[in-house]
Design an enzyme around this catalytic site. Sequence first.
Site, PDB file in Angstrom:
ATOM      1  N   ASN A   1     -44.921  11.554  25.050  1.00  0.00           N
ATOM      2  CA  ASN A   1     -45.090  12.945  24.615  1.00  0.00           C
ATOM      3  C   ASN A   1     -44.603  13.011  23.176  1.00  0.00           C
ATOM      4  OD1 ASN A   1     -44.975  15.656  24.091  1.00  0.00           O
ATOM      5  ND2 ASN A   1     -43.326  16.105  25.549  1.00  0.00           N
TER       6      ASN A   1
ATOM      7  N   LYS B   1     -44.732  15.448  21.147  1.00  0.00           N
ATOM      8  CA  LYS B   1     -44.261  16.772  20.722  1.00  0.00           C
ATOM      9  C   LYS B   1     -44.914  17.118  19.373  1.00  0.00           C
ATOM     10  CE  LYS B   1     -40.267  15.986  23.594  1.00  0.00           C
ATOM     11  NZ  LYS B   1     -38.864  16.240  23.895  1.00  0.00           N
TER      12      LYS B   1
ATOM     13  N   GLU C   1     -37.662  16.104  34.486  1.00  0.00           N
ATOM     14  CA  GLU C   1     -36.963  15.922  33.213  1.00  0.00           C
ATOM     15  C   GLU C   1     -35.746  16.834  33.187  1.00  0.00           C
ATOM     16  OE1 GLU C   1     -39.671  14.434  29.863  1.00  0.00           O
ATOM     17  OE2 GLU C   1     -40.123  16.545  30.068  1.00  0.00           O
TER      18      GLU C   1
ATOM     19  N   GLY D   1     -33.864  14.443  24.672  1.00  0.00           N
ATOM     20  CA  GLY D   1     -33.544  14.335  23.254  1.00  0.00           C
ATOM     21  C   GLY D   1     -32.060  14.256  22.962  1.00  0.00           C
TER      22      GLY D   1
ATOM     23  N   HIS E   1     -43.545  21.854  30.327  1.00  0.00           N
ATOM     24  CA  HIS E   1     -42.449  21.114  29.692  1.00  0.00           C
ATOM     25  C   HIS E   1     -41.285  22.074  29.419  1.00  0.00           C
ATOM     26  CE1 HIS E   1     -40.131  18.884  26.746  1.00  0.00           C
ATOM     27  NE2 HIS E   1     -40.705  17.804  27.241  1.00  0.00           N
TER      28      HIS E   1
ATOM     29  N   SER F   1     -34.506  10.883  27.561  1.00  0.00           N
ATOM     30  CA  SER F   1     -33.823   9.772  26.907  1.00  0.00           C
ATOM     31  C   SER F   1     -34.146   8.401  27.510  1.00  0.00           C
ATOM     32  CB  SER F   1     -32.302  10.012  26.881  1.00  0.00           C
ATOM     33  OG  SER F   1     -32.009  11.175  26.112  1.00  0.00           O
TER      34      SER F   1
ATOM     35  N   GLU G   1     -39.516  22.563  26.957  1.00  0.00           N
ATOM     36  CA  GLU G   1     -39.592  23.262  25.662  1.00  0.00           C
ATOM     37  C   GLU G   1     -40.566  24.444  25.734  1.00  0.00           C
ATOM     38  OE1 GLU G   1     -40.341  19.682  23.419  1.00  0.00           O
ATOM     39  OE2 GLU G   1     -38.334  19.010  23.993  1.00  0.00           O
TER      40      GLU G   1
HETATM   41  P1  13P Z   1     -36.775  12.208  24.934  1.00  0.00           P
HETATM   42  O1  13P Z   1     -37.364  10.944  25.498  1.00  0.00           O
HETATM   43  O2  13P Z   1     -36.806  12.244  23.446  1.00  0.00           O
HETATM   44  O3  13P Z   1     -35.464  12.528  25.535  1.00  0.00           O
HETATM   45  O4  13P Z   1     -37.783  13.397  25.377  1.00  0.00           O
HETATM   46  C1  13P Z   1     -38.121  13.513  26.705  1.00  0.00           C
HETATM   47  C2  13P Z   1     -39.226  14.479  26.830  1.00  0.00           C
HETATM   48  O5  13P Z   1     -39.046  15.667  26.618  1.00  0.00           O
HETATM   49  C3  13P Z   1     -40.561  13.969  27.189  1.00  0.00           C
HETATM   50  O6  13P Z   1     -41.412  15.006  27.570  1.00  0.00           O
END
Ligand code: 13P
Length: 241
Positions: A7, A9, A161, A167, A89, A206, A91
Site C-alpha cells: 500500500n 499510500k 492492521e 507506521g 484502511h 510495520s 487512515e
Molecule cells: P506500515 O507498513 O508503514 O506500518 O503501514 C501499514 C499499512 O498501513 C498498510 O496498509
Amino acid sequence: MKLIVGNWKMNQTLSQVKAFFEATAHASYKQTAWIAPQALHISTSLSLAGAKIKIGAQNCSEHDSGAFTGENSPASLKDAGASFVLVGHSERRQIFGEQNKTLSLKAAKALSHKLAVIFCIGETLAERESNQTLAVVKKQLREGLEGISSWDEGLLIVAYEPVWAIGTGKVATPAQAQEVHAALRAELKEMYGESGAKVRLLYGGSVKPDNVVELMSQRDIDGALVGGASLKANDFLALCQ
Ligand code: 13P
C-alpha cells in the site's frame, strides 16, 4: 503461497513508480505480489509492472457514477485495469471519517464489479489496552460486511492492521497477530460457513523484511499488507522472497 500487498499510500512520484517496476518486473520471488499505487498511477503501473504483479486502488466510491467530485468509481477502476481495492484502511476511517455503514456499501459495490476487496480493520492502542481488541475487530467485520452474502472465490480478503502498529515501527508479536487472525477466521466461518473460513487474512502494521518470516509462519496469517517497506523495490522483493 502468501499474498504480499504493498500500500503505497500518497507516496511515489512518477519517476519513483517507474524505477520501482524496472527493478521488480522481472525479478523472481516465491510469493504473490500486489501493489496499490495512487489511483492516478494505476495505468502507468499496469504498463510497467509485468504480468505477475496485480495493481489495485487504495479506496473507491460506493457509487457507480455521478456528482461525487474527487471520487473514483469501482467501475472506472476496473476499466482502468485495477484488480483490487483497499476498503476501510484506518487512515480512511480516522482522517476521512469513513464509517462501517459506508464501507460496507463500498465493499459491496467493488465486489459487484469483480474487484477483489481488501477490507481493513484494527483496534487503537487505547482499545487494546482496555482489552477490547477482539470485540472491536469483530464489530468492524460484522458491520463492514453487512449486506454482503457472497462473492466470487478469492475476491474477499480481510486485513488486520492494529492502528498502533501502522507506521510506528511497533509490530504486533506473531502471537498477538495470530490470536486476532484465529478469532477473525472463526467469526468469518460463523458468518459465511466454509467460504468465510477460506477468506485470506492479511496482517499489516510495520511489516519489514526482518519480521515477515515469523509473522507469516503463523497458521492463520495468509499474507501481509505493507506500507513503508513496500516503497523500496529491494525491501518489497525481500518480503516477497
Ligand atoms: P506500515 O507498513 O508503514 O506500518 O503501514 C501499514 C499499512 O498501513 C498498510 O496498509
